[in-house]
Design a protein around this motif. Structure first.
Motif, PDB file in Angstrom:
ATOM      1  N   ALA A   1     -11.104  -2.708  -3.539  1.00  0.00           N
ATOM      2  CA  ALA A   1     -11.508  -3.065  -4.900  1.00  0.00           C
ATOM      3  C   ALA A   1     -12.145  -4.447  -4.977  1.00  0.00           C
ATOM      4  O   ALA A   1     -12.592  -4.855  -6.051  1.00  0.00           O
ATOM      5  CB  ALA A   1     -10.303  -2.993  -5.828  1.00  0.00           C
ATOM      6  N   LYS A   2     -12.206  -5.158  -3.854  1.00  0.00           N
ATOM      7  CA  LYS A   2     -12.735  -6.522  -3.850  1.00  0.00           C
ATOM      8  C   LYS A   2     -14.190  -6.623  -3.393  1.00  0.00           C
ATOM      9  O   LYS A   2     -14.820  -7.664  -3.571  1.00  0.00           O
ATOM     10  CB  LYS A   2     -11.874  -7.412  -2.945  1.00  0.00           C
ATOM     11  CG  LYS A   2     -10.474  -7.672  -3.468  1.00  0.00           C
ATOM     12  CD  LYS A   2      -9.684  -8.529  -2.497  1.00  0.00           C
ATOM     13  CE  LYS A   2      -8.278  -8.794  -3.019  1.00  0.00           C
ATOM     14  NZ  LYS A   2      -7.462  -9.593  -2.056  1.00  0.00           N
TER      15      LYS A   2
ATOM     16  N   THR B   1     -13.310   2.992  -4.275  1.00  0.00           N
ATOM     17  CA  THR B   1     -12.042   2.789  -4.991  1.00  0.00           C
ATOM     18  C   THR B   1     -11.526   4.096  -5.595  1.00  0.00           C
ATOM     19  O   THR B   1     -10.328   4.317  -5.700  1.00  0.00           O
ATOM     20  CB  THR B   1     -12.206   1.733  -6.095  1.00  0.00           C
ATOM     21  OG1 THR B   1     -12.639   0.502  -5.489  1.00  0.00           O
ATOM     22  CG2 THR B   1     -10.904   1.490  -6.833  1.00  0.00           C
TER      23      THR B   1
ATOM     24  N   SER C   1      -2.331  -6.990 -10.584  1.00  0.00           N
ATOM     25  CA  SER C   1      -2.815  -6.155  -9.485  1.00  0.00           C
ATOM     26  C   SER C   1      -4.105  -5.469  -9.907  1.00  0.00           C
ATOM     27  O   SER C   1      -4.243  -5.024 -11.046  1.00  0.00           O
ATOM     28  CB  SER C   1      -1.765  -5.106  -9.112  1.00  0.00           C
ATOM     29  OG  SER C   1      -2.205  -4.306  -8.031  1.00  0.00           O
ATOM     30  N   ALA C   2      -5.060  -5.420  -8.966  1.00  0.00           N
ATOM     31  CA  ALA C   2      -6.311  -4.675  -9.164  1.00  0.00           C
ATOM     32  C   ALA C   2      -6.563  -3.951  -7.849  1.00  0.00           C
ATOM     33  O   ALA C   2      -6.865  -4.581  -6.837  1.00  0.00           O
ATOM     34  CB  ALA C   2      -7.457  -5.614  -9.513  1.00  0.00           C
ATOM     35  N   ARG C   3      -6.440  -2.642  -7.846  1.00  0.00           N
ATOM     36  CA  ARG C   3      -6.432  -1.895  -6.603  1.00  0.00           C
ATOM     37  C   ARG C   3      -6.862  -0.447  -6.833  1.00  0.00           C
ATOM     38  O   ARG C   3      -6.922   0.027  -7.971  1.00  0.00           O
ATOM     39  CB  ARG C   3      -5.033  -1.918  -5.999  1.00  0.00           C
ATOM     40  CG  ARG C   3      -3.996  -1.285  -6.907  1.00  0.00           C
ATOM     41  CD  ARG C   3      -2.563  -1.595  -6.509  1.00  0.00           C
ATOM     42  NE  ARG C   3      -2.162  -0.939  -5.293  1.00  0.00           N
ATOM     43  CZ  ARG C   3      -1.893  -1.574  -4.150  1.00  0.00           C
ATOM     44  NH1 ARG C   3      -1.976  -2.889  -4.099  1.00  0.00           N
ATOM     45  NH2 ARG C   3      -1.537  -0.920  -3.084  1.00  0.00           N
ATOM     46  N   SER C   4      -7.118   0.252  -5.745  1.00  0.00           N
ATOM     47  CA  SER C   4      -7.327   1.687  -5.836  1.00  0.00           C
ATOM     48  C   SER C   4      -5.993   2.343  -6.160  1.00  0.00           C
ATOM     49  O   SER C   4      -4.973   2.035  -5.537  1.00  0.00           O
ATOM     50  CB  SER C   4      -7.868   2.235  -4.513  1.00  0.00           C
ATOM     51  OG  SER C   4      -7.859   3.634  -4.516  1.00  0.00           O
ATOM     52  N   ARG C   5      -6.011   3.255  -7.105  1.00  0.00           N
ATOM     53  CA  ARG C   5      -4.765   3.896  -7.520  1.00  0.00           C
ATOM     54  C   ARG C   5      -4.228   4.835  -6.444  1.00  0.00           C
ATOM     55  O   ARG C   5      -3.008   4.964  -6.282  1.00  0.00           O
ATOM     56  CB  ARG C   5      -5.008   4.683  -8.812  1.00  0.00           C
ATOM     57  CG  ARG C   5      -3.761   5.327  -9.403  1.00  0.00           C
ATOM     58  CD  ARG C   5      -4.101   6.029 -10.694  1.00  0.00           C
ATOM     59  NE  ARG C   5      -2.921   6.552 -11.369  1.00  0.00           N
ATOM     60  CZ  ARG C   5      -2.948   7.184 -12.532  1.00  0.00           C
ATOM     61  NH1 ARG C   5      -4.097   7.359 -13.164  1.00  0.00           N
ATOM     62  NH2 ARG C   5      -1.825   7.632 -13.074  1.00  0.00           N
TER      63      ARG C   5
ATOM     64  N   ARG D   1     -17.069  -1.057  -3.603  1.00  0.00           N
ATOM     65  CA  ARG D   1     -15.896  -0.652  -4.387  1.00  0.00           C
ATOM     66  C   ARG D   1     -16.221   0.410  -5.429  1.00  0.00           C
ATOM     67  O   ARG D   1     -15.353   1.198  -5.811  1.00  0.00           O
ATOM     68  CB  ARG D   1     -15.277  -1.869  -5.064  1.00  0.00           C
ATOM     69  CG  ARG D   1     -16.169  -2.551  -6.093  1.00  0.00           C
ATOM     70  CD  ARG D   1     -15.557  -3.855  -6.536  1.00  0.00           C
ATOM     71  NE  ARG D   1     -16.466  -4.638  -7.367  1.00  0.00           N
ATOM     72  CZ  ARG D   1     -16.299  -5.932  -7.623  1.00  0.00           C
ATOM     73  NH1 ARG D   1     -15.258  -6.577  -7.119  1.00  0.00           N
ATOM     74  NH2 ARG D   1     -17.154  -6.588  -8.382  1.00  0.00           N
TER      75      ARG D   1
ATOM     76  N   ASP E   1       0.830  -1.197   0.000  1.00  0.00           N
ATOM     77  CA  ASP E   1       0.000   0.000   0.000  1.00  0.00           C
ATOM     78  C   ASP E   1       0.867   1.250   0.000  1.00  0.00           C
ATOM     79  O   ASP E   1       1.899   1.307   0.667  1.00  0.00           O
ATOM     80  CB  ASP E   1      -0.917   0.017   1.225  1.00  0.00           C
ATOM     81  CG  ASP E   1      -2.033  -1.001   1.119  1.00  0.00           C
ATOM     82  OD1 ASP E   1      -2.357  -1.388  -0.010  1.00  0.00           O
ATOM     83  OD2 ASP E   1      -2.576  -1.391   2.158  1.00  0.00           O
TER      84      ASP E   1
ATOM     85  N   GLU F   1      -5.979  -2.804  -2.147  1.00  0.00           N
ATOM     86  CA  GLU F   1      -6.501  -3.963  -2.870  1.00  0.00           C
ATOM     87  C   GLU F   1      -7.837  -4.410  -2.299  1.00  0.00           C
ATOM     88  O   GLU F   1      -8.727  -4.848  -3.028  1.00  0.00           O
ATOM     89  CB  GLU F   1      -5.495  -5.107  -2.835  1.00  0.00           C
ATOM     90  CG  GLU F   1      -4.257  -4.853  -3.675  1.00  0.00           C
ATOM     91  CD  GLU F   1      -3.377  -6.075  -3.793  1.00  0.00           C
ATOM     92  OE1 GLU F   1      -3.547  -7.023  -2.989  1.00  0.00           O
ATOM     93  OE2 GLU F   1      -2.517  -6.087  -4.687  1.00  0.00           O
ATOM     94  N   SER F   2      -7.998  -4.276  -0.990  1.00  0.00           N
ATOM     95  CA  SER F   2      -9.224  -4.742  -0.338  1.00  0.00           C
ATOM     96  C   SER F   2     -10.451  -3.954  -0.787  1.00  0.00           C
ATOM     97  O   SER F   2     -11.524  -4.527  -1.006  1.00  0.00           O
ATOM     98  CB  SER F   2      -9.090  -4.650   1.190  1.00  0.00           C
ATOM     99  OG  SER F   2      -8.044  -5.485   1.642  1.00  0.00           O
TER     100      SER F   2
END
Length: 245
Positions: free
Chosen positions: A224-225, A234, A210-214, A230, A3, A221-222
């Motif tokens: 965005a799940k 996000t 990776s798929a996450r908040s920029r 989300r 993070d 990452e959490s």
């Protein structure tokens, strides 16, 4: 990817709030941050980077500073020349090109990069497919976009887009006395995180790295799940994909 720090998020947010007054500072800072995110997965020195929809070229210039062979493809001449008022020119060799049909050979890029472009394309799946096409096997695709239900989803007329796009746009024009830059269905679209994640995960030509908040400073990452939540928390989804062999 661990993070990011709260300090980094606050710095970027403050720059964003001053984007209209200090565009050079804002976008130069964002470009350094985005290049750092890419280099956590692949050093770009000596690599070919294709910057799709990179506007006035801040990202391209940052990748070049780091030793990459970076190339800018931008469909909008106005965006390409946006820095002219500040005495700067777009990067040498910039090409006016549509992200749906890039004049780039298949598999020729080590990194294909797209920052805050996806929300401006009507057909995101075709756009993503073109990014994948030009990326070599094992290469990276970086895609970040502001989803519609983000607090910033309406762009200059946010957060009033929650009450309806037309109402928000009309309010902006009444308040500022200037035409809004974006019109829903013309150059801004309602793209959501859930369908985007389902699409990339179902593809056989990429894996999701990776798929996450920029920008979120913790649990990036959490957030965005969690379906539903989300879409609001996000803010801006960052996807890093790896091209399959």
């Amino acid at each position: 990817m661990k993070d990011p720090s709260l300090r980094r998020s606050v710095t970027l947010f403050r720059a964003f709030l001053r984007e209209r007054q200090e565009p050079e500072r804002c976008y130069a800072l964002l470009a350094r941050d985005a290049a750092d995110q890419v280099e956590r997965h692949l050093p770009v020195n000596g690599k070919v980077v294709v910057d799709v929809g990179g506007g006035a070229g801040y990202f391209t210039e940052e990748f070049r500073r780091r030793g990459a062979q970076a190339f800018l493809f931008e469909p909008d001449l106005r965006e390409l020349g946006a820095r002219g008022a500040h005495g700067a020119k777009p990067p040498e060799g910039a090409v006016v090109a549509d992200g749906y049909l890039l004049p780039v050979a298949t598999g020729s890029a080590d990194v294909t990069f797209s920052s805050n472009v996806l929300e401006h394309v009507a057909d995101p799946q075709t756009f993503l497919s073109e990014l994948v096409r030009v990326t070599r096997p094992g290469g990276l695709i970086y895609v970040a976009f502001t989803n519609w239900l983000s607090p910033w989803g309406g762009h200059e007329w946010a957060p009033w887009h929650y009450l309806g796009a037309e109402r928000a746009r009309a309010r902006y024009e009444r308040r500022t006395g200037t035409p809004a830059k974006h019109t829903l269905g013309v150059n801004l679209y309602k793209h959501h995180i859930g369908p985007t994640l389902r699409h990339v995960r179902a593809r056989e030509d990429v894996t999701v790295v990776s798929a996450r908040s920029r920008y979120w400073p913790f649990l990036a990452e959490s957030v965005a799940k969690v379906p539903g939540v989300r879409e609001f928390t996000t803010w801006n989804l960052l996807l890093i994909l790896r091209r399959c062999p």
